[in-house]
Design an enzyme around this catalytic site. Structure first.
Site, PDB file in Angstrom:
ATOM      1  N   ASP A  33      46.289  42.151  39.537  1.00  0.00           N
ATOM      2  CA  ASP A  33      47.492  42.804  38.985  1.00  0.00           C
ATOM      3  C   ASP A  33      48.431  41.746  38.404  1.00  0.00           C
ATOM      4  O   ASP A  33      48.894  41.813  37.257  1.00  0.00           O
ATOM      5  CB  ASP A  33      48.170  43.573  40.133  1.00  0.00           C
ATOM      6  CG  ASP A  33      49.217  44.560  39.644  1.00  0.00           C
ATOM      7  OD1 ASP A  33      49.888  45.173  40.491  1.00  0.00           O
ATOM      8  OD2 ASP A  33      49.363  44.721  38.412  1.00  0.00           O
ATOM      9  N   TYR A 120      43.720  44.685  49.428  1.00  0.00           N
ATOM     10  CA  TYR A 120      43.577  45.990  50.103  1.00  0.00           C
ATOM     11  C   TYR A 120      42.413  46.029  51.085  1.00  0.00           C
ATOM     12  O   TYR A 120      42.149  47.049  51.717  1.00  0.00           O
ATOM     13  CB  TYR A 120      43.479  47.115  49.080  1.00  0.00           C
ATOM     14  CG  TYR A 120      44.838  47.526  48.492  1.00  0.00           C
ATOM     15  CD1 TYR A 120      46.017  46.888  48.879  1.00  0.00           C
ATOM     16  CD2 TYR A 120      44.931  48.526  47.544  1.00  0.00           C
ATOM     17  CE1 TYR A 120      47.234  47.239  48.346  1.00  0.00           C
ATOM     18  CE2 TYR A 120      46.155  48.910  47.010  1.00  0.00           C
ATOM     19  CZ  TYR A 120      47.322  48.258  47.423  1.00  0.00           C
ATOM     20  OH  TYR A 120      48.531  48.625  46.893  1.00  0.00           O
TER      21      TYR A 120
END
Ligand code: APR
Length: 334
Positions: A33, A120
């Site tokens: 990201d 994650y």
């Protein structure tokens, strides 16, 4: 090859769309990201601010700005807890929703990172399996070139068990000199011998020809070219052309070249990809390869890994490519 696993920095990929492993705010973060926002420039964040966030498992699209890619598809993967909180379904949805958006925007090429497999915490090998499964299902019905981009090789691994199984199989076989097929001269009974003389064949087991037409069929097969054998096998298996080349991870253009040229000589990975797609036995695979001028050899790991999967009856070309990638071998397909 419609699905490829490559090692690269996704921000460098010149494709129609790259997929970003974002968070629900869509306001940037670390990992891929952060890298995408950094490479795209501030205008990406400005557009993301207008989107009002994104739910886990969903996807939204923006421009690519300073990236070589035209679009960025932002999707939010699940935070992995223990695999019992619907993580797999949410991760599958990320790939499905992103592909749908790419298709909606007429993207011909799309690159994915391994969503959720970083911060994650989704186990890498399971994250890869989900990616491959959803993407390959999509590619059975759609024309698109999809890349799975592995950023750091260390981060990439197939399941330990599969890896050690294959490594062991390589060790066992790599050393052995691959005994050539016993070349047997099969003496036919008198009437056949009178008509065709001695019939020499590469056979594992010495099987006498049982019927005249069986012998004719075999003789015809010796003369048939690679593409003739390919088309014959597609018919015998009751497959359509499209089922065969998609399962072989071969694009339509290459298949139509092979179909239209009876003497077409494919590359070895392409020939093997079709053998896998047709789920040929090892000796049928050897036969098909021979018609393209190749042979499986125990002096290279690529061939031994192929032989491993065929001997296990595992013809899933995407799993085979995962394994080839893990062993630094070229991948199957065009
Ligand atoms: N190119 C390709 N892949 C990359 C790159 C890159 N430049 N940088 C990282 N990756 C890989 C990581 O190695 C990992 O395998 O992307 C995969 C996903 O890792 P993360 O970026 O951590 O994404 P994810 O696990 O989905 O966590 C998302 O992290 O960055 C934050 O804002 C993001 O909160 C969100 C969370």
């Amino acid at each position: 090859m419609p699905l490829e696993i490559v090692r690269n920095d996704i921000t460098k990929m010149t494709v129609d769309a790259i997929v970003n492993a974002a968070n629900e705010s869509l306001l940037g973060g670390g990992g891929v990201d952060g890298a995408i926002h950094y490479a795209a420039g501030p205008e990406l964040l400005a557009e993301c601010k207008t989107l009002g966030g994104c739910k886990t498992g969903k996807a939204k699209i923006t421009g690519g700005y300073n990236l070589p890619a035209k679009y960025v598809i932002h999707t939010v993967g699940p935070i992995y807890e223990d695999g019992k909180h619907g993580e797999k379904a949410l991760l599958e949805s990320c790939y499905r929703e992103s592909l749908a958006l790419a298709k909606e925007h007429n993207c011909e090429t799309v690159a994915f990172p391994l969503i959720s497999s970083g911060v994650y915490g989704y186990p890498k090998d399971q994250a890869l399996k989900v990616a491959i499964q959803v993407i390959s299902d999509f590619l059975l019905e759609n024309e698109m070139k999809v890349y799975i981009v592995i950023f750091d090789k260390a981060a990439y691994k197939i399941s330990e068990k599969l890896f050690s199984d294959i490594a062991e199989y390589i060790d066992d076989n790599y050393v052995d000199q691959h005994t050539d097929y016993c070349r047997e001269s099969v003496r036919m009974n008198a009437p056949m011998q009178a008509s065709v003389g001695l019939f020499e064949a590469d056979l594992c087991e010495c099987k006498a020809m049982s019927a005249e037409d069986d012998l004719d069929a075999k003789l015809k097969q010796i003369d048939e070219s690679f593409s003739q054998m390919l088309l014959r096998k597609i018919d015998e298996k009751g497959m359509t052309d499209a089922e065969c080349y998609k399962k072989a991870n071969i694009d339509r253009k290459l298949f139509s070249k092979i179909r239209s040229d009876v003497h077409y000589k494919p590359s070895k990975p392409t020939a093997i990809a079709f053998a896998i797609s047709l789920e040929l036995t090892l000796s049928e695979t050897e036969d098909m390869l021979k018609k393209a001028g190749f042979a499986l050899s125990h002096s290279n790991k690529f061939d031994i890994i192929i032989e491993y999967f065929i001997s296990k009856g595992n013809y899933n070309i995407f799993e085979i490519n995962e394994a080839l990638f893990a062993f630094d071998q070229s991948l199957l397909g065009a």
